[in-house]
Each structure stands twice: as C-alpha cells, then as structure tokens.
Design a protein around this motif. Sequence first.
Motif, PDB file in Angstrom:
ATOM      1  N   SER A   1     -79.599  90.758  87.540  1.00  0.00           N
ATOM      2  CA  SER A   1     -80.792  89.917  87.478  1.00  0.00           C
ATOM      3  C   SER A   1     -80.435  88.493  87.074  1.00  0.00           C
ATOM      4  O   SER A   1     -79.352  88.236  86.519  1.00  0.00           O
ATOM      5  N   SER A   2     -81.361  87.586  87.329  1.00  0.00           N
ATOM      6  CA  SER A   2     -81.164  86.194  86.922  1.00  0.00           C
ATOM      7  C   SER A   2     -81.135  86.075  85.404  1.00  0.00           C
ATOM      8  O   SER A   2     -80.477  85.181  84.855  1.00  0.00           O
ATOM      9  N   LEU A   3     -81.815  86.992  84.705  1.00  0.00           N
ATOM     10  CA  LEU A   3     -81.811  86.971  83.244  1.00  0.00           C
ATOM     11  C   LEU A   3     -80.398  87.187  82.708  1.00  0.00           C
ATOM     12  O   LEU A   3     -79.967  86.507  81.767  1.00  0.00           O
ATOM     13  N   THR A   4     -79.669  88.139  83.292  1.00  0.00           N
ATOM     14  CA  THR A   4     -78.288  88.384  82.878  1.00  0.00           C
ATOM     15  C   THR A   4     -77.445  87.133  83.068  1.00  0.00           C
ATOM     16  O   THR A   4     -76.628  86.773  82.204  1.00  0.00           O
ATOM     17  N   LEU A   5     -77.644  86.453  84.178  1.00  0.00           N
ATOM     18  CA  LEU A   5     -76.894  85.231  84.455  1.00  0.00           C
ATOM     19  C   LEU A   5     -77.212  84.150  83.434  1.00  0.00           C
ATOM     20  O   LEU A   5     -76.315  83.455  82.939  1.00  0.00           O
ATOM     21  N   TYR A   6     -78.493  84.006  83.083  1.00  0.00           N
ATOM     22  CA  TYR A   6     -78.885  82.995  82.104  1.00  0.00           C
ATOM     23  C   TYR A   6     -78.299  83.303  80.725  1.00  0.00           C
ATOM     24  O   TYR A   6     -77.898  82.385  79.992  1.00  0.00           O
ATOM     25  N   VAL A   7     -78.251  84.579  80.380  1.00  0.00           N
ATOM     26  CA  VAL A   7     -77.645  84.968  79.102  1.00  0.00           C
ATOM     27  C   VAL A   7     -76.166  84.591  79.084  1.00  0.00           C
ATOM     28  O   VAL A   7     -75.642  84.103  78.072  1.00  0.00           O
ATOM     29  N   LEU A   8     -75.483  84.796  80.201  1.00  0.00           N
ATOM     30  CA  LEU A   8     -74.064  84.434  80.293  1.00  0.00           C
ATOM     31  C   LEU A   8     -73.874  82.921  80.166  1.00  0.00           C
ATOM     32  O   LEU A   8     -72.957  82.459  79.469  1.00  0.00           O
ATOM     33  N   TYR A   9     -74.721  82.163  80.846  1.00  0.00           N
ATOM     34  CA  TYR A   9     -74.632  80.700  80.752  1.00  0.00           C
ATOM     35  C   TYR A   9     -74.832  80.242  79.308  1.00  0.00           C
ATOM     36  O   TYR A   9     -74.070  79.413  78.789  1.00  0.00           O
ATOM     37  N   LEU A  10     -75.870  80.781  78.668  1.00  0.00           N
ATOM     38  CA  LEU A  10     -76.171  80.382  77.289  1.00  0.00           C
ATOM     39  C   LEU A  10     -75.048  80.780  76.339  1.00  0.00           C
ATOM     40  O   LEU A  10     -74.621  79.986  75.492  1.00  0.00           O
ATOM     41  N   SER A  11     -74.545  82.005  76.485  1.00  0.00           N
ATOM     42  CA  SER A  11     -73.475  82.484  75.612  1.00  0.00           C
ATOM     43  C   SER A  11     -72.210  81.650  75.783  1.00  0.00           C
ATOM     44  O   SER A  11     -71.568  81.264  74.797  1.00  0.00           O
ATOM     45  N   ALA A  12     -71.842  81.381  77.037  1.00  0.00           N
ATOM     46  CA  ALA A  12     -70.643  80.584  77.304  1.00  0.00           C
ATOM     47  C   ALA A  12     -70.769  79.188  76.705  1.00  0.00           C
ATOM     48  O   ALA A  12     -69.809  78.651  76.132  1.00  0.00           O
ATOM     49  N   THR A  13     -71.970  78.609  76.803  1.00  0.00           N
ATOM     50  CA  THR A  13     -72.200  77.263  76.263  1.00  0.00           C
ATOM     51  C   THR A  13     -72.080  77.250  74.746  1.00  0.00           C
ATOM     52  O   THR A  13     -71.390  76.394  74.163  1.00  0.00           O
ATOM     53  N   LEU A  14     -72.737  78.205  74.081  1.00  0.00           N
ATOM     54  CA  LEU A  14     -72.711  78.235  72.621  1.00  0.00           C
ATOM     55  C   LEU A  14     -71.317  78.571  72.084  1.00  0.00           C
ATOM     56  O   LEU A  14     -70.870  77.987  71.100  1.00  0.00           O
ATOM     57  N   TYR A  15     -70.632  79.516  72.742  1.00  0.00           N
ATOM     58  CA  TYR A  15     -69.269  79.835  72.317  1.00  0.00           C
ATOM     59  C   TYR A  15     -68.345  78.638  72.496  1.00  0.00           C
ATOM     60  O   TYR A  15     -67.460  78.386  71.666  1.00  0.00           O
ATOM     61  N   SER A  16     -68.537  77.893  73.581  1.00  0.00           N
ATOM     62  CA  SER A  16     -67.704  76.716  73.827  1.00  0.00           C
ATOM     63  C   SER A  16     -67.937  75.661  72.755  1.00  0.00           C
ATOM     64  O   SER A  16     -66.983  75.037  72.254  1.00  0.00           O
ATOM     65  N   LEU A  17     -69.199  75.433  72.394  1.00  0.00           N
ATOM     66  CA  LEU A  17     -69.513  74.479  71.329  1.00  0.00           C
ATOM     67  C   LEU A  17     -68.912  74.926  70.001  1.00  0.00           C
ATOM     68  O   LEU A  17     -68.396  74.108  69.223  1.00  0.00           O
ATOM     69  N   PHE A  18     -68.983  76.231  69.741  1.00  0.00           N
ATOM     70  CA  PHE A  18     -68.394  76.779  68.514  1.00  0.00           C
ATOM     71  C   PHE A  18     -66.880  76.549  68.508  1.00  0.00           C
ATOM     72  O   PHE A  18     -66.306  76.165  67.479  1.00  0.00           O
ATOM     73  N   ASN A  19     -66.233  76.755  69.657  1.00  0.00           N
ATOM     74  CA  ASN A  19     -64.788  76.540  69.759  1.00  0.00           C
ATOM     75  C   ASN A  19     -64.424  75.080  69.501  1.00  0.00           C
ATOM     76  O   ASN A  19     -63.430  74.781  68.836  1.00  0.00           O
ATOM     77  N   VAL A  20     -65.230  74.172  70.041  1.00  0.00           N
ATOM     78  CA  VAL A  20     -64.995  72.748  69.821  1.00  0.00           C
ATOM     79  C   VAL A  20     -65.133  72.415  68.335  1.00  0.00           C
ATOM     80  O   VAL A  20     -64.338  71.643  67.778  1.00  0.00           O
ATOM     81  N   GLY A  21     -66.135  73.021  67.687  1.00  0.00           N
ATOM     82  CA  GLY A  21     -66.331  72.790  66.257  1.00  0.00           C
ATOM     83  C   GLY A  21     -65.126  73.230  65.438  1.00  0.00           C
ATOM     84  O   GLY A  21     -64.701  72.538  64.507  1.00  0.00           O
TER      85      GLY A  21
END
Length: 269
Positions: A236-256
């Motif tokens: 579903s598109s919901l699964t895709l949106y969850v992946l996008y959000l998770s990847a974004t937040l994890y990436s920001l956390f990694n940068v921090g």
Amino acid sequence: MEHSAGVYIQTVDGNGFLSWPGHTIILELAFWALSFLLFSRKFSKVFRSRFKRHRYWYTAQKYSGVFARNAQDDLPTLAVVGIQHVVGGLLMTVGALRSDPHMWRHGLLCEAGYEIADLILMRLSLPPYDVSFKKELTVPIICHHIPGIVLSFAALLSNLHYNRHLRNVGVWLLLAGGLTLFGGFYTFTLDAQREIKKLAVTNVLTTGFFLYARFWAFPIESYYLISDVRTDPSHSSLTLYVLYLSATLYSLFNVGILVDVIPQTIRCT
C-alpha cells in the motif's frame, strides 16, 4: 521479493483471537519491552557498582557523556543499551546471513520493544536515566524511537521482512549502533593523557565504521528497499510513506550523531 504463507497462532478455545498477525507482534513486543525494563533497572545499578571498583570510573568523570552530563554516569547506560543493541543486532545479522526472515523478525521486535521501554524509562527518570540525563536529548530520542516502533508494524504486517534489503537495513542500523556504543564505552575507560594513541585509534575505527554503516550501507539498502516497494503493487501507499518518513528521520538522527562525534575524533587525532 520473496513471500511466504503466514503461520497464525490459534487460541485454545478456537475463537482465533490471535489469528490476526498483529496480535503476535504485540505479544512479542510486550515480551521484549518488559525484558528490557527489568534488565535496565537491575543491571544499571549492578554495572554502576562494578564500574566503581575500577580506575576508569574516576577517569571517565573528566569527559562529557553521550546520554549523561559526564561519561562516568554514562558508562552504565552505554553498557545496558549496547548489550540490547548487540542482542537485537545479532538476531538480525543471523537472519540476514541465513536469509531467515523469521529470525530477523525477532531482532526487529527486540529493538522495537527496547524503544517502547526506553521511552518509559526516560519519561519516568528510571535507571539508567535517573542520573544527570541530558534532557535536551528527549526530543531526538523520541524522533528516533517512534519511527522504529511504527516501522515494525508496517514492515511485519506487509511481509516486508521477506525483503533482503530491509533485513540489511536493520543490520546496519542496529548492530552498527551496538558496536559504536561499545566503542564509545571503551574510549571513556581510557586516560586521554596516558593512553592517547589507544584513544585516537579507537575513535577513528569507531567513527569510520559508523560512517560506512550509516552513510554508505544504510542509504544504498534503503534506496533498493523503497524501489522494491514502489514497484510491487501488493504494498500500500501507506507502507511506502512509512518507509519515506522512517528513512528521513533516521538520516537526520545519523547526521546529529555525526555532528557530535566528528569534532571528538578530530580532537583525539
């Protein structure tokens, strides 16, 4: 992408209460969360008592900690969280190497259960967050934990744990996190004046591994994972949106984290 028929657990009375796979996820989440709550509260105090017997306990007081104001109070936290990350990471690693999604699933739920328990411990100021915890870390930790908990449900309910790229993402995030935490623990046991070479080598190796895991392997595997989901109509598109959000937040956390560790590594070299 590989798929497998789900094996559902039935209740004794035959009503099929656990026939929805989400119930088995909740049960295992509860198990891991309770296990970490008990482990953390007990062994934070045990580790603190043991560490006080060693010279590095007093040396560590000179450093700024990761979770606590000083590294001395950080040592029990790094030990407790590091052990959990290594346990979950090893389950994921075995699952990834053996192409065993069921083994990997246990590692994912181990991490998600820890994240639930960690939020509770942090909110109630329970061990290991009862001594000089950096309150400014509350929001970053929440932003790290919430995606992991949500992603666990999204991934398992949509059978994404059968995707090898998701399994690799889990390994590079969790096991790498555990090894980095223990690398940090070891540096805090070293005397910066008398053991500067050991400190420099450890910091360079730990930072190098972190950079490879979080800024090379993780983005590549995430890209292939999202590509698989985008081209698979069963998701579903919901699964895709969850992946996008998770990847974004994890990436920001990694940068921090990177912003914090790079200056420290430079100072030691």
